[in-house]
Motif scaffolding. Structure first.
Motif, PDB file in Angstrom:
ATOM      1  N   PHE A 213     -24.028  20.612  97.922  1.00  0.00           N
ATOM      2  CA  PHE A 213     -24.439  21.736  97.252  1.00  0.00           C
ATOM      3  C   PHE A 213     -25.461  22.610  98.160  1.00  0.00           C
ATOM      4  CE2 PHE A 213     -27.046  23.494  94.592  1.00  0.00           C
ATOM      5  CZ  PHE A 213     -26.048  24.379  93.196  1.00  0.00           C
ATOM      6  N   LEU A 214     -26.280  22.118  98.345  1.00  0.00           N
ATOM      7  CA  LEU A 214     -27.008  23.577  99.514  1.00  0.00           C
ATOM      8  C   LEU A 214     -26.256  24.454 100.601  1.00  0.00           C
ATOM      9  CD1 LEU A 214     -30.135  22.578  99.863  1.00  0.00           C
ATOM     10  CD2 LEU A 214     -29.747  24.065  98.125  1.00  0.00           C
ATOM     11  N   LEU A 215     -25.206  23.160 100.881  1.00  0.00           N
ATOM     12  CA  LEU A 215     -24.682  23.618 102.313  1.00  0.00           C
ATOM     13  C   LEU A 215     -23.672  25.283 101.815  1.00  0.00           C
ATOM     14  CD1 LEU A 215     -24.151  23.905 105.515  1.00  0.00           C
ATOM     15  CD2 LEU A 215     -22.400  22.190 104.552  1.00  0.00           C
ATOM     16  N   ALA A 216     -23.108  24.475 100.414  1.00  0.00           N
ATOM     17  CA  ALA A 216     -21.606  25.641 100.343  1.00  0.00           C
ATOM     18  C   ALA A 216     -22.559  26.358  99.560  1.00  0.00           C
ATOM     19  CB  ALA A 216     -21.395  24.377  98.690  1.00  0.00           C
ATOM     20  N   VAL A 217     -23.444  26.973  99.109  1.00  0.00           N
ATOM     21  CA  VAL A 217     -23.516  27.766  97.988  1.00  0.00           C
ATOM     22  C   VAL A 217     -24.314  28.718  99.198  1.00  0.00           C
ATOM     23  CG1 VAL A 217     -25.735  29.001  96.475  1.00  0.00           C
ATOM     24  CG2 VAL A 217     -24.204  26.577  95.744  1.00  0.00           C
ATOM     25  N   TYR A 218     -25.023  27.957  99.728  1.00  0.00           N
ATOM     26  CA  TYR A 218     -25.478  28.922 101.001  1.00  0.00           C
ATOM     27  C   TYR A 218     -25.276  29.533 102.181  1.00  0.00           C
ATOM     28  CZ  TYR A 218     -29.711  28.918  98.123  1.00  0.00           C
ATOM     29  OH  TYR A 218     -30.378  28.227  96.677  1.00  0.00           O
ATOM     30  N   SER A 219     -24.529  29.082 102.929  1.00  0.00           N
ATOM     31  CA  SER A 219     -23.477  29.097 104.042  1.00  0.00           C
ATOM     32  C   SER A 219     -22.620  30.028 103.802  1.00  0.00           C
ATOM     33  CB  SER A 219     -23.493  27.960 104.927  1.00  0.00           C
ATOM     34  OG  SER A 219     -22.178  26.905 103.858  1.00  0.00           O
ATOM     35  N   LYS A 220     -21.946  29.776 102.476  1.00  0.00           N
ATOM     36  CA  LYS A 220     -20.660  30.855 102.652  1.00  0.00           C
ATOM     37  C   LYS A 220     -19.223  30.553 103.085  1.00  0.00           C
ATOM     38  CE  LYS A 220     -23.029  33.886  99.242  1.00  0.00           C
ATOM     39  NZ  LYS A 220     -23.295  33.745  98.099  1.00  0.00           N
ATOM     40  N   LEU A 221     -18.959  29.451 104.165  1.00  0.00           N
ATOM     41  CA  LEU A 221     -18.349  28.725 104.195  1.00  0.00           C
ATOM     42  C   LEU A 221     -16.991  28.232 103.240  1.00  0.00           C
ATOM     43  CD1 LEU A 221     -19.761  26.226 106.642  1.00  0.00           C
ATOM     44  CD2 LEU A 221     -19.286  28.350 107.488  1.00  0.00           C
ATOM     45  N   SER A 222     -16.033  28.298 103.558  1.00  0.00           N
ATOM     46  CA  SER A 222     -14.728  28.033 103.113  1.00  0.00           C
ATOM     47  C   SER A 222     -14.881  27.152 102.993  1.00  0.00           C
ATOM     48  CB  SER A 222     -13.559  28.582 103.877  1.00  0.00           C
ATOM     49  OG  SER A 222     -12.899  28.148 104.982  1.00  0.00           O
ATOM     50  N   LEU A 223     -13.578  26.440 101.903  1.00  0.00           N
ATOM     51  CA  LEU A 223     -12.808  24.427 101.560  1.00  0.00           C
ATOM     52  C   LEU A 223     -13.004  23.899 103.311  1.00  0.00           C
ATOM     53  CD1 LEU A 223     -10.987  24.250  98.082  1.00  0.00           C
ATOM     54  CD2 LEU A 223     -13.879  23.746  99.025  1.00  0.00           C
ATOM     55  N   LEU A 224     -12.192  24.310 104.057  1.00  0.00           N
ATOM     56  CA  LEU A 224     -11.909  23.685 105.396  1.00  0.00           C
ATOM     57  C   LEU A 224     -13.107  23.124 106.305  1.00  0.00           C
ATOM     58  CD1 LEU A 224      -9.153  21.957 106.957  1.00  0.00           C
ATOM     59  CD2 LEU A 224      -9.553  24.617 107.856  1.00  0.00           C
ATOM     60  N   PRO A 225     -13.932  24.040 106.005  1.00  0.00           N
ATOM     61  CA  PRO A 225     -14.762  23.700 107.630  1.00  0.00           C
ATOM     62  C   PRO A 225     -15.844  23.133 106.750  1.00  0.00           C
ATOM     63  CG  PRO A 225     -15.126  26.271 106.925  1.00  0.00           C
ATOM     64  CD  PRO A 225     -13.134  26.117 106.811  1.00  0.00           C
ATOM     65  N   LEU A 226     -16.303  22.960 105.614  1.00  0.00           N
ATOM     66  CA  LEU A 226     -17.280  22.453 104.434  1.00  0.00           C
ATOM     67  C   LEU A 226     -16.539  20.675 104.581  1.00  0.00           C
ATOM     68  CD1 LEU A 226     -18.161  24.213 101.421  1.00  0.00           C
ATOM     69  CD2 LEU A 226     -19.393  23.923 103.133  1.00  0.00           C
ATOM     70  N   GLY A 227     -15.227  20.602 104.013  1.00  0.00           N
ATOM     71  CA  GLY A 227     -14.502  19.520 104.692  1.00  0.00           C
ATOM     72  C   GLY A 227     -14.799  18.546 105.501  1.00  0.00           C
ATOM     73  N   MET A 228     -14.463  19.090 106.916  1.00  0.00           N
ATOM     74  CA  MET A 228     -14.944  19.126 108.226  1.00  0.00           C
ATOM     75  C   MET A 228     -15.935  18.647 108.964  1.00  0.00           C
ATOM     76  SD  MET A 228     -11.872  18.664 109.381  1.00  0.00           S
ATOM     77  CE  MET A 228     -12.151  18.282 111.041  1.00  0.00           C
ATOM     78  N   ILE A 229     -17.254  19.349 108.252  1.00  0.00           N
ATOM     79  CA  ILE A 229     -18.447  19.211 108.049  1.00  0.00           C
ATOM     80  C   ILE A 229     -18.849  17.799 107.382  1.00  0.00           C
ATOM     81  CG2 ILE A 229     -21.520  19.865 107.745  1.00  0.00           C
ATOM     82  CD1 ILE A 229     -19.996  22.814 108.749  1.00  0.00           C
ATOM     83  N   SER A 230     -18.443  17.535 106.426  1.00  0.00           N
ATOM     84  CA  SER A 230     -18.290  16.581 105.577  1.00  0.00           C
ATOM     85  C   SER A 230     -18.104  15.046 106.273  1.00  0.00           C
ATOM     86  CB  SER A 230     -18.090  16.635 104.069  1.00  0.00           C
ATOM     87  OG  SER A 230     -18.454  17.874 103.352  1.00  0.00           O
ATOM     88  N   LEU A 231     -16.606  15.339 107.000  1.00  0.00           N
ATOM     89  CA  LEU A 231     -16.471  14.202 107.124  1.00  0.00           C
ATOM     90  C   LEU A 231     -17.090  13.916 108.532  1.00  0.00           C
ATOM     91  CD1 LEU A 231     -13.156  12.241 108.131  1.00  0.00           C
ATOM     92  CD2 LEU A 231     -13.115  13.879 108.788  1.00  0.00           C
ATOM     93  N   ILE A 232     -17.473  14.954 109.248  1.00  0.00           N
ATOM     94  CA  ILE A 232     -18.702  14.615 110.803  1.00  0.00           C
ATOM     95  C   ILE A 232     -19.431  13.455 109.939  1.00  0.00           C
ATOM     96  CG2 ILE A 232     -19.982  15.879 112.260  1.00  0.00           C
ATOM     97  CD1 ILE A 232     -17.853  17.791 112.310  1.00  0.00           C
ATOM     98  N   VAL A 233     -20.443  14.361 109.379  1.00  0.00           N
ATOM     99  CA  VAL A 233     -21.739  13.465 108.722  1.00  0.00           C
ATOM    100  C   VAL A 233     -21.373  12.357 108.314  1.00  0.00           C
ATOM    101  CG1 VAL A 233     -23.136  14.278 106.437  1.00  0.00           C
ATOM    102  CG2 VAL A 233     -23.111  15.479 107.953  1.00  0.00           C
ATOM    103  N   ALA A 234     -20.765  12.016 107.247  1.00  0.00           N
ATOM    104  CA  ALA A 234     -20.026  11.010 106.741  1.00  0.00           C
ATOM    105  C   ALA A 234     -19.677   9.512 107.640  1.00  0.00           C
ATOM    106  CB  ALA A 234     -18.728  10.741 106.270  1.00  0.00           C
TER     107      ALA A 234
END
Length: 253
Positions: A213-234
């Protein structure tokens, strides 16, 4: 809408819940997917994807345990998208119409499960008679033939005749009643997201919810890089957890 299009929609419904290889409960059954397919059949795949995706929000927390079916999201996605395209209604109104259809659609599921028990006894007789080469008929062929007629016929009739009269019904309900439908449709995605959050907000996954939630709100990144970051973290989390478990097992030994 032509009768051919209505039949194709019925076949799509059969494929969505027929439990055939590579299609069905884990792919085509989702309103986003079957809505897109319905959109292609009706000549408007973009609206089909938008309406199907909107309906899909209601079923984000969908679970079927022990053969139960709380709602038939395939028929909701197909007919909801069909009525939206044919009747020219927006996605929220289509969703408000589709959800009750999904509840009614469970009748088809429970009828299938009831009549499928006949084929179990048929397979038992094949075993008793030593006709093992015929077991596949009771397990695959006959149930799928029955499922074909139980799904294609009602969905085809609902799409063909329902689509023809949906605009008249909406005109009759225009005004305050239609506004209520639109408001209800706008609230339903919150229900689906809320049910999903109930499953996420447990155990160690809580921290990832707040982090995302914090990353999506304050990073202003689009869904694709957010999804890739989530996958890497997982992936990293799974690897670290596996290594910790191995170390714990080795220490116990």
């Amino acid at each position: 809408m032509t009768i051919l299009q209505a039949v194709l929609l019925g076949v799509t419904y059969w494929l969505a819940i027929g439990n055939l290889p590579f299609v069905g409960l884990w792919s085509l059954q989702r309103p986003l997917v079957c809505g897109l397919v319905a959109g292609f059949i009706l000549g408007d795949p973009i609206k089909g994807a938008v309406v199907g995706g909107t309906i899909n929000l209601v079923y984000l927390g969908f679970m079927s345990a022990g053969g139960s079916m709380p709602a038939d999201m395939a028929i909701a996605g197909i007919l909801g998208t069909t009525y939206a395209i044919v009747g020219g209604i927006d996605a929220q109104t289509a969703m408000a119409i589709a959800v009750p259809i999904g509840i009614i659609g469970t009748i088809v599921w429970y009828l299938r499960m009831t009549f499928d028990s006949i084929f179990v006894h048929m397979a038992d007789k094949y075993v008793e008679n030593g006709e093992y080469n015929k077991i596949w008929k009771a397990n695959v062929l006959y149930p799928q033939i029955m499922a074909f007629f139980m799904t294609v016929i009602p969905c085809t009739l609902a799409a063909y005749y329902g689509g023809a009269y949906i605009q008249s019904a909406l005109n009759l309900l225009s005004g305050r009643v239609l506004t209520v439908f639109q408001i209800i449709g706008g609230l339903m995605p919150a229900l689906g997201i809320g049910i999903t959050l109930m499953y996420i907000f447990k155990g160690e996954s809580k921290i990832f919810l707040f982090l995302g939630f914090l990353l999506a709100v304050y990073s202003k990144l689009s869904l694709l890089p957010l999804g890739m970051i989530s996958l890497i973290v997982a992936i990293i989390y799974v690897q670290v957890s596996s290594n910790n478990n191995k170390v714990a097992i080795e220490e116990e030994d």
